[in-house]
Scaffold this motif. Sequence first.
Motif, short mmCIF file in Angstrom:
data_model
loop_
_atom_site.label_atom_id
_atom_site.label_comp_id
_atom_site.label_asym_id
_atom_site.label_seq_id
_atom_site.Cartn_x
_atom_site.Cartn_y
_atom_site.Cartn_z
N HIS A 237 0.86 -1.19 0.00
CA HIS A 237 0.00 0.00 0.00
C HIS A 237 0.89 1.23 0.00
CE1 HIS A 237 -3.00 2.55 2.62
NE2 HIS A 237 -3.09 2.89 1.34
N ALA A 238 0.60 2.20 -0.85
CA ALA A 238 1.34 3.46 -0.88
C ALA A 238 0.35 4.59 -1.04
CB ALA A 238 2.35 3.47 -2.03
N GLU A 239 0.61 5.74 -0.39
CA GLU A 239 -0.37 6.83 -0.40
C GLU A 239 0.30 8.16 -0.15
OE1 GLU A 239 -4.49 8.10 2.00
OE2 GLU A 239 -3.13 6.59 2.84
N HIS A 240 -0.20 9.19 -0.83
CA HIS A 240 0.13 10.58 -0.53
C HIS A 240 -1.15 11.42 -0.61
CE1 HIS A 240 4.36 11.11 0.12
NE2 HIS A 240 4.72 10.57 -1.02
N THR A 241 -1.18 12.50 0.15
CA THR A 241 -2.19 13.52 -0.02
C THR A 241 -1.66 14.53 -1.04
OG1 THR A 241 -3.04 13.27 2.23
CG2 THR A 241 -3.51 15.35 1.12
N VAL A 242 -2.43 14.77 -2.09
CA VAL A 242 -1.95 15.54 -3.24
C VAL A 242 -2.94 16.66 -3.56
CG1 VAL A 242 -1.29 15.44 -5.67
CG2 VAL A 242 -0.85 13.48 -4.17
N ALA A 243 -2.43 17.88 -3.72
CA ALA A 243 -3.25 19.00 -4.14
C ALA A 243 -3.15 19.16 -5.65
CB ALA A 243 -2.80 20.28 -3.45
N ILE A 244 -4.29 19.39 -6.28
CA ILE A 244 -4.33 19.72 -7.70
C ILE A 244 -4.11 21.22 -7.83
CG2 ILE A 244 -5.63 19.50 -9.84
CD1 ILE A 244 -5.17 16.84 -8.36
N THR A 245 -3.09 21.65 -8.56
CA THR A 245 -2.84 23.08 -8.71
C THR A 245 -2.56 23.40 -10.18
OG1 THR A 245 -0.41 23.26 -8.54
CG2 THR A 245 -1.64 22.92 -6.47
N ASP A 246 -2.67 24.69 -10.49
CA ASP A 246 -2.37 25.13 -11.85
C ASP A 246 -0.91 24.93 -12.21
OD1 ASP A 246 -4.99 25.93 -12.40
OD2 ASP A 246 -4.67 27.91 -11.51
N ASP A 247 -0.06 24.73 -11.19
CA ASP A 247 1.37 24.50 -11.42
C ASP A 247 1.74 23.02 -11.40
OD1 ASP A 247 1.93 27.26 -11.57
OD2 ASP A 247 1.99 27.40 -9.38
N GLY A 248 0.73 22.15 -11.33
CA GLY A 248 0.97 20.72 -11.29
C GLY A 248 0.66 20.14 -9.92
N PRO A 249 0.79 18.84 -9.76
CA PRO A 249 0.47 18.20 -8.48
C PRO A 249 1.42 18.68 -7.38
CG PRO A 249 0.74 16.57 -10.25
CD PRO A 249 1.22 17.86 -10.78
N ARG A 250 0.85 18.93 -6.22
CA ARG A 250 1.64 19.32 -5.04
C ARG A 250 1.44 18.25 -3.98
NH1 ARG A 250 0.71 24.71 -1.21
NH2 ARG A 250 2.55 24.40 0.13
N ILE A 251 2.52 17.53 -3.66
CA ILE A 251 2.44 16.45 -2.68
C ILE A 251 2.50 17.05 -1.28
CG2 ILE A 251 3.44 14.29 -1.85
CD1 ILE A 251 4.65 13.91 -4.63
N LEU A 252 1.40 17.00 -0.56
CA LEU A 252 1.32 17.66 0.74
C LEU A 252 1.90 16.83 1.86
CD1 LEU A 252 -2.28 19.16 0.43
CD2 LEU A 252 -0.10 20.23 -0.13
N THR A 253 2.10 15.52 1.63
CA THR A 253 2.63 14.64 2.67
C THR A 253 4.06 14.19 2.38
OG1 THR A 253 1.36 12.88 1.57
CG2 THR A 253 0.46 13.78 3.62
N ALA A 254 4.76 14.93 1.52
CA ALA A 254 6.19 14.66 1.32
C ALA A 254 6.95 15.08 2.57
CB ALA A 254 6.71 15.41 0.09
N LEU A 255 8.09 14.43 2.81
CA LEU A 255 8.86 14.71 4.03
C LEU A 255 9.41 16.15 3.98
CD1 LEU A 255 9.91 13.68 6.70
CD2 LEU A 255 11.95 12.83 5.49
#
Length: 255
Positions: A237-255
């Motif tokens: 299982h792998a997971e991240h919380t990701v925001a959709i933005t005009d500048d591309g995906p923003r990984i909110l749970t990156a270290l």
Amino acid sequence: MVEIKTDASLDAMRAAGRVVAQALTAVREAAAVGVTLGALDETARAVLREAGAGSPFLDYHPAWAPTPFPAVICASVNDAIVHGIPGSYRLHDGDLVSIDCGAVLDGWVGDAAVSFTVGRARPDDLRLIDKANEALEAGIAAAVVGNRIGDIAHAIGRVCRSAGYGIPGGFGGHGVGRTMHEDPGVPNEGRAGRGLPLRHGMVLAIEPMLIGSGTDRHFTARDGWTVRTLDSSRAAHAEHTVAITDDGPRILTAL
């Protein structure tokens, strides 16, 4: 109803996501042969406490569950796919472990998961984990303005199926915001070009789950929470919380 977050809200969610990343890192570093899953839960609790964060997992009680969830992490080992309850089980050499963790900070939620091995790893387990991460990366790459939910689902499913792995039906990603589970659902398999259009300010938990034997069949254990493979094959299982933005995906749970 899908909530569109402001840029300020995305920054606040990034703070919550960073706590999740710190907790997962600490748990992974603490995981070793002989360590109990309960001890790993205590490790995550300490990180949340130090950050002044709460847990969206602890005491979470959806309608289908017989009891509230009793921990701040889900700890799923070997044939457990998701929702494993940490307790007295001691990690063994060669175990495949999936840890799912969330945090609530200033009213915003972060949610992420990671899979890893303990001790001497089986080559098949390493490949399974690699493909789970590859499927996550593919899903994130498809999470762009102008695409649709089906594009994310298709990207994930293509990686899983081409590698010969199963995908447990009925489980997938979801929206994230003030609560852990919001609209929309994000399947781990689907048709490209279908579903809800992706817009700036949407936040999604993208989380592929793979079954090593190629079957999709699974069952819920007697504890009412742990989801296991029907044939006792391994899962990742792998997971991240990701925001959709005009500048591309923003990984909110990156270290």
